[in-house]
Write a protein that holds these residues in place. Structure first.
Motif, PDB file in Angstrom:
ATOM      1  N   ASP A  51       0.840  -1.192   0.000  1.00  0.00           N
ATOM      2  CA  ASP A  51       0.000   0.000   0.000  1.00  0.00           C
ATOM      3  C   ASP A  51       0.877   1.244   0.000  1.00  0.00           C
ATOM      4  O   ASP A  51       1.618   1.430   0.946  1.00  0.00           O
ATOM      5  CB  ASP A  51      -0.903  -0.009   1.223  1.00  0.00           C
ATOM      6  CG  ASP A  51      -1.874   1.156   1.243  1.00  0.00           C
ATOM      7  OD1 ASP A  51      -2.266   1.625   0.160  1.00  0.00           O
ATOM      8  OD2 ASP A  51      -2.225   1.601   2.355  1.00  0.00           O
ATOM      9  N   PRO A  52       0.836   2.065  -1.040  1.00  0.00           N
ATOM     10  CA  PRO A  52       0.058   1.944  -2.264  1.00  0.00           C
ATOM     11  C   PRO A  52       0.766   1.050  -3.277  1.00  0.00           C
ATOM     12  O   PRO A  52       1.974   0.837  -3.181  1.00  0.00           O
ATOM     13  CB  PRO A  52      -0.018   3.385  -2.781  1.00  0.00           C
ATOM     14  CG  PRO A  52       1.277   3.986  -2.350  1.00  0.00           C
ATOM     15  CD  PRO A  52       1.571   3.344  -1.015  1.00  0.00           C
ATOM     16  N   GLU A  53       0.021   0.584  -4.254  1.00  0.00           N
ATOM     17  CA  GLU A  53       0.561  -0.288  -5.311  1.00  0.00           C
ATOM     18  C   GLU A  53       0.922   0.548  -6.543  1.00  0.00           C
ATOM     19  O   GLU A  53       0.526   0.229  -7.645  1.00  0.00           O
ATOM     20  CB  GLU A  53      -0.452  -1.365  -5.677  1.00  0.00           C
ATOM     21  CG  GLU A  53      -0.779  -2.308  -4.545  1.00  0.00           C
ATOM     22  CD  GLU A  53      -1.892  -3.273  -4.892  1.00  0.00           C
ATOM     23  OE1 GLU A  53      -2.821  -2.885  -5.624  1.00  0.00           O
ATOM     24  OE2 GLU A  53      -1.827  -4.423  -4.431  1.00  0.00           O
ATOM     25  N   ILE A  54       1.696   1.595  -6.340  1.00  0.00           N
ATOM     26  CA  ILE A  54       2.051   2.514  -7.421  1.00  0.00           C
ATOM     27  C   ILE A  54       3.568   2.507  -7.612  1.00  0.00           C
ATOM     28  O   ILE A  54       4.323   2.624  -6.645  1.00  0.00           O
ATOM     29  CB  ILE A  54       1.544   3.936  -7.123  1.00  0.00           C
ATOM     30  CG1 ILE A  54       0.019   3.925  -6.966  1.00  0.00           C
ATOM     31  CG2 ILE A  54       1.967   4.901  -8.235  1.00  0.00           C
ATOM     32  CD1 ILE A  54      -0.563   5.226  -6.493  1.00  0.00           C
ATOM     33  N   ALA A  55       3.992   2.374  -8.847  1.00  0.00           N
ATOM     34  CA  ALA A  55       5.416   2.294  -9.173  1.00  0.00           C
ATOM     35  C   ALA A  55       6.160   3.529  -8.674  1.00  0.00           C
ATOM     36  O   ALA A  55       5.689   4.655  -8.810  1.00  0.00           O
ATOM     37  CB  ALA A  55       5.597   2.160 -10.687  1.00  0.00           C
ATOM     38  N   GLY A  56       7.326   3.292  -8.054  1.00  0.00           N
ATOM     39  CA  GLY A  56       8.199   4.366  -7.604  1.00  0.00           C
ATOM     40  C   GLY A  56       7.748   5.095  -6.357  1.00  0.00           C
ATOM     41  O   GLY A  56       8.435   5.994  -5.888  1.00  0.00           O
ATOM     42  N   GLU A  57       6.612   4.706  -5.782  1.00  0.00           N
ATOM     43  CA  GLU A  57       6.094   5.386  -4.591  1.00  0.00           C
ATOM     44  C   GLU A  57       6.611   4.722  -3.317  1.00  0.00           C
ATOM     45  O   GLU A  57       6.928   3.533  -3.296  1.00  0.00           O
ATOM     46  CB  GLU A  57       4.564   5.350  -4.577  1.00  0.00           C
ATOM     47  CG  GLU A  57       3.917   6.180  -5.655  1.00  0.00           C
ATOM     48  CD  GLU A  57       4.094   7.672  -5.426  1.00  0.00           C
ATOM     49  OE1 GLU A  57       3.928   8.142  -4.286  1.00  0.00           O
ATOM     50  OE2 GLU A  57       4.399   8.372  -6.421  1.00  0.00           O
ATOM     51  N   VAL A  58       6.663   5.506  -2.232  1.00  0.00           N
ATOM     52  CA  VAL A  58       7.001   4.971  -0.922  1.00  0.00           C
ATOM     53  C   VAL A  58       5.790   4.179  -0.430  1.00  0.00           C
ATOM     54  O   VAL A  58       4.661   4.680  -0.446  1.00  0.00           O
ATOM     55  CB  VAL A  58       7.341   6.108   0.066  1.00  0.00           C
ATOM     56  CG1 VAL A  58       7.600   5.551   1.460  1.00  0.00           C
ATOM     57  CG2 VAL A  58       8.562   6.880  -0.428  1.00  0.00           C
ATOM     58  N   ALA A  59       6.020   2.944   0.001  1.00  0.00           N
ATOM     59  CA  ALA A  59       4.918   2.048   0.345  1.00  0.00           C
ATOM     60  C   ALA A  59       5.181   1.322   1.657  1.00  0.00           C
ATOM     61  O   ALA A  59       6.306   1.276   2.158  1.00  0.00           O
ATOM     62  CB  ALA A  59       4.709   1.030  -0.774  1.00  0.00           C
ATOM     63  N   THR A  60       4.119   0.722   2.174  1.00  0.00           N
ATOM     64  CA  THR A  60       4.213  -0.182   3.316  1.00  0.00           C
ATOM     65  C   THR A  60       3.912  -1.585   2.809  1.00  0.00           C
ATOM     66  O   THR A  60       2.945  -1.794   2.078  1.00  0.00           O
ATOM     67  CB  THR A  60       3.211   0.209   4.415  1.00  0.00           C
ATOM     68  OG1 THR A  60       3.514   1.533   4.860  1.00  0.00           O
ATOM     69  CG2 THR A  60       3.286  -0.756   5.598  1.00  0.00           C
ATOM     70  N   TYR A  61       4.762  -2.543   3.182  1.00  0.00           N
ATOM     71  CA  TYR A  61       4.576  -3.948   2.812  1.00  0.00           C
ATOM     72  C   TYR A  61       4.103  -4.713   4.048  1.00  0.00           C
ATOM     73  O   TYR A  61       4.724  -4.637   5.106  1.00  0.00           O
ATOM     74  CB  TYR A  61       5.890  -4.550   2.308  1.00  0.00           C
ATOM     75  CG  TYR A  61       6.215  -4.192   0.878  1.00  0.00           C
ATOM     76  CD1 TYR A  61       6.244  -5.158  -0.110  1.00  0.00           C
ATOM     77  CD2 TYR A  61       6.490  -2.878   0.503  1.00  0.00           C
ATOM     78  CE1 TYR A  61       6.537  -4.837  -1.428  1.00  0.00           C
ATOM     79  CE2 TYR A  61       6.780  -2.544  -0.809  1.00  0.00           C
ATOM     80  CZ  TYR A  61       6.801  -3.530  -1.771  1.00  0.00           C
ATOM     81  OH  TYR A  61       7.092  -3.211  -3.065  1.00  0.00           O
ATOM     82  N   TYR A  62       2.997  -5.421   3.910  1.00  0.00           N
ATOM     83  CA  TYR A  62       2.452  -6.277   4.961  1.00  0.00           C
ATOM     84  C   TYR A  62       2.692  -7.716   4.513  1.00  0.00           C
ATOM     85  O   TYR A  62       2.144  -8.140   3.501  1.00  0.00           O
ATOM     86  CB  TYR A  62       0.964  -6.015   5.160  1.00  0.00           C
ATOM     87  CG  TYR A  62       0.651  -4.582   5.533  1.00  0.00           C
ATOM     88  CD1 TYR A  62       0.656  -4.184   6.862  1.00  0.00           C
ATOM     89  CD2 TYR A  62       0.367  -3.634   4.553  1.00  0.00           C
ATOM     90  CE1 TYR A  62       0.379  -2.872   7.213  1.00  0.00           C
ATOM     91  CE2 TYR A  62       0.087  -2.325   4.891  1.00  0.00           C
ATOM     92  CZ  TYR A  62       0.091  -1.944   6.218  1.00  0.00           C
ATOM     93  OH  TYR A  62      -0.182  -0.638   6.559  1.00  0.00           O
ATOM     94  N   ILE A  63       3.494  -8.436   5.247  1.00  0.00           N
ATOM     95  CA  ILE A  63       3.906  -9.790   4.852  1.00  0.00           C
ATOM     96  C   ILE A  63       3.547 -10.758   5.971  1.00  0.00           C
ATOM     97  O   ILE A  63       3.782 -10.481   7.142  1.00  0.00           O
ATOM     98  CB  ILE A  63       5.430  -9.836   4.592  1.00  0.00           C
ATOM     99  CG1 ILE A  63       5.793  -8.855   3.469  1.00  0.00           C
ATOM    100  CG2 ILE A  63       5.891 -11.256   4.269  1.00  0.00           C
ATOM    101  CD1 ILE A  63       7.284  -8.579   3.364  1.00  0.00           C
ATOM    102  N   SER A  64       2.975 -11.901   5.602  1.00  0.00           N
ATOM    103  CA  SER A  64       2.723 -12.946   6.598  1.00  0.00           C
ATOM    104  C   SER A  64       3.197 -14.279   6.039  1.00  0.00           C
ATOM    105  O   SER A  64       3.247 -14.482   4.830  1.00  0.00           O
ATOM    106  CB  SER A  64       1.240 -13.007   6.969  1.00  0.00           C
ATOM    107  OG  SER A  64       0.461 -13.371   5.861  1.00  0.00           O
ATOM    108  N   PHE A  65       3.576 -15.165   6.946  1.00  0.00           N
ATOM    109  CA  PHE A  65       3.962 -16.521   6.560  1.00  0.00           C
ATOM    110  C   PHE A  65       3.886 -17.421   7.777  1.00  0.00           C
ATOM    111  O   PHE A  65       3.754 -16.955   8.909  1.00  0.00           O
ATOM    112  CB  PHE A  65       5.379 -16.552   5.941  1.00  0.00           C
ATOM    113  CG  PHE A  65       6.496 -16.220   6.882  1.00  0.00           C
ATOM    114  CD1 PHE A  65       7.178 -17.222   7.571  1.00  0.00           C
ATOM    115  CD2 PHE A  65       6.894 -14.902   7.072  1.00  0.00           C
ATOM    116  CE1 PHE A  65       8.216 -16.917   8.432  1.00  0.00           C
ATOM    117  CE2 PHE A  65       7.940 -14.587   7.925  1.00  0.00           C
ATOM    118  CZ  PHE A  65       8.601 -15.600   8.609  1.00  0.00           C
TER     119      PHE A  65
END
Length: 183
Positions: A51-65
């Motif tokens: 979030d956000p899924e926009i190229a070149g933007e600063v984003a937050t990744y939420y990962i689970s496993f």
């Protein structure tokens, strides 16, 4: 005769199917057996949301496993996350920027064959668990719009496991303003 014994980790990863195994051996009229757990060589159920899924933007990744019982992580263990080519990590994180199950964690980064890899150290005081949730802020998305995946491994389950695919849309393009004046 001489008895030779070897102590090892309580899990064995050479088998292809996780579960409990008993090996029985006999020689010279004597027999013995040993039981142990067979673990999976890789983590499972890797999911990612960006979030956000926009190229070149600063984003937050939420990962689970998830891991199996043999792959439970504790303080000081490492989680490896391979990101798409072109992903950029911040030079440093403040405590709330990168968390594992809500606890602030430290990291280092490296590249392998041009693939950016984040190495997250499981924080002190971390309880044993098989479910992991990471929140990684201030990551710069790759500049190209496309479908991507990440891969996750740990120092206890070192084979890469792929996530769901996620789409990064091309950057927002603003139409230029053109004034045409007659000559």
């Amino acid at each position: 005769g001489r008895i030779v014994s070897q102590q090892a980790n309580s899990c064995l990863y050479a088998a292809t199917t996780p579960g409990n195994v008993t090996i029985t051996a006999s020689a010279g009229g004597k027999s013995g057996s040993v039981s142990f757990s067979v673990g999976s060589p890789k983590v499972s159920h890797v999911t990612v949301r960006v979030d956000p899924e926009i190229a070149g933007e600063v984003a937050t990744y939420y990962i689970s496993f998830s891991t199996d019982e043999c792959g439970m992580l504790q303080s000081g263990d490492e989680i490896y996350i391979a990101f798409p080519y072109g992903t950029i990590f911040p030079r440093s994180y403040v405590c709330s920027t990168l968390t594992v199950n809500g606890m602030p964690a430290s990291y280092t980064s490296t590249t392998q064959d041009d693939t950016p890899i984040l190495i997250v150290t499981v924080p002190n005081g971390f309880p044993l668990t098989t479910q992991f949730y990471l929140r990684i802020c201030k990551v710069i998305n790759p500049r190209g719009g496309a479908c991507y995946m990440i891969a996750v491994a740990t120092d206890k389950q070192p084979q890469w496991a792929l996530s769901n695919s996620f789409a990064i849309r091309g950057g927002v393009i603003t139409a230029p303003i053109v004034d045409v004046e007659p000559n």
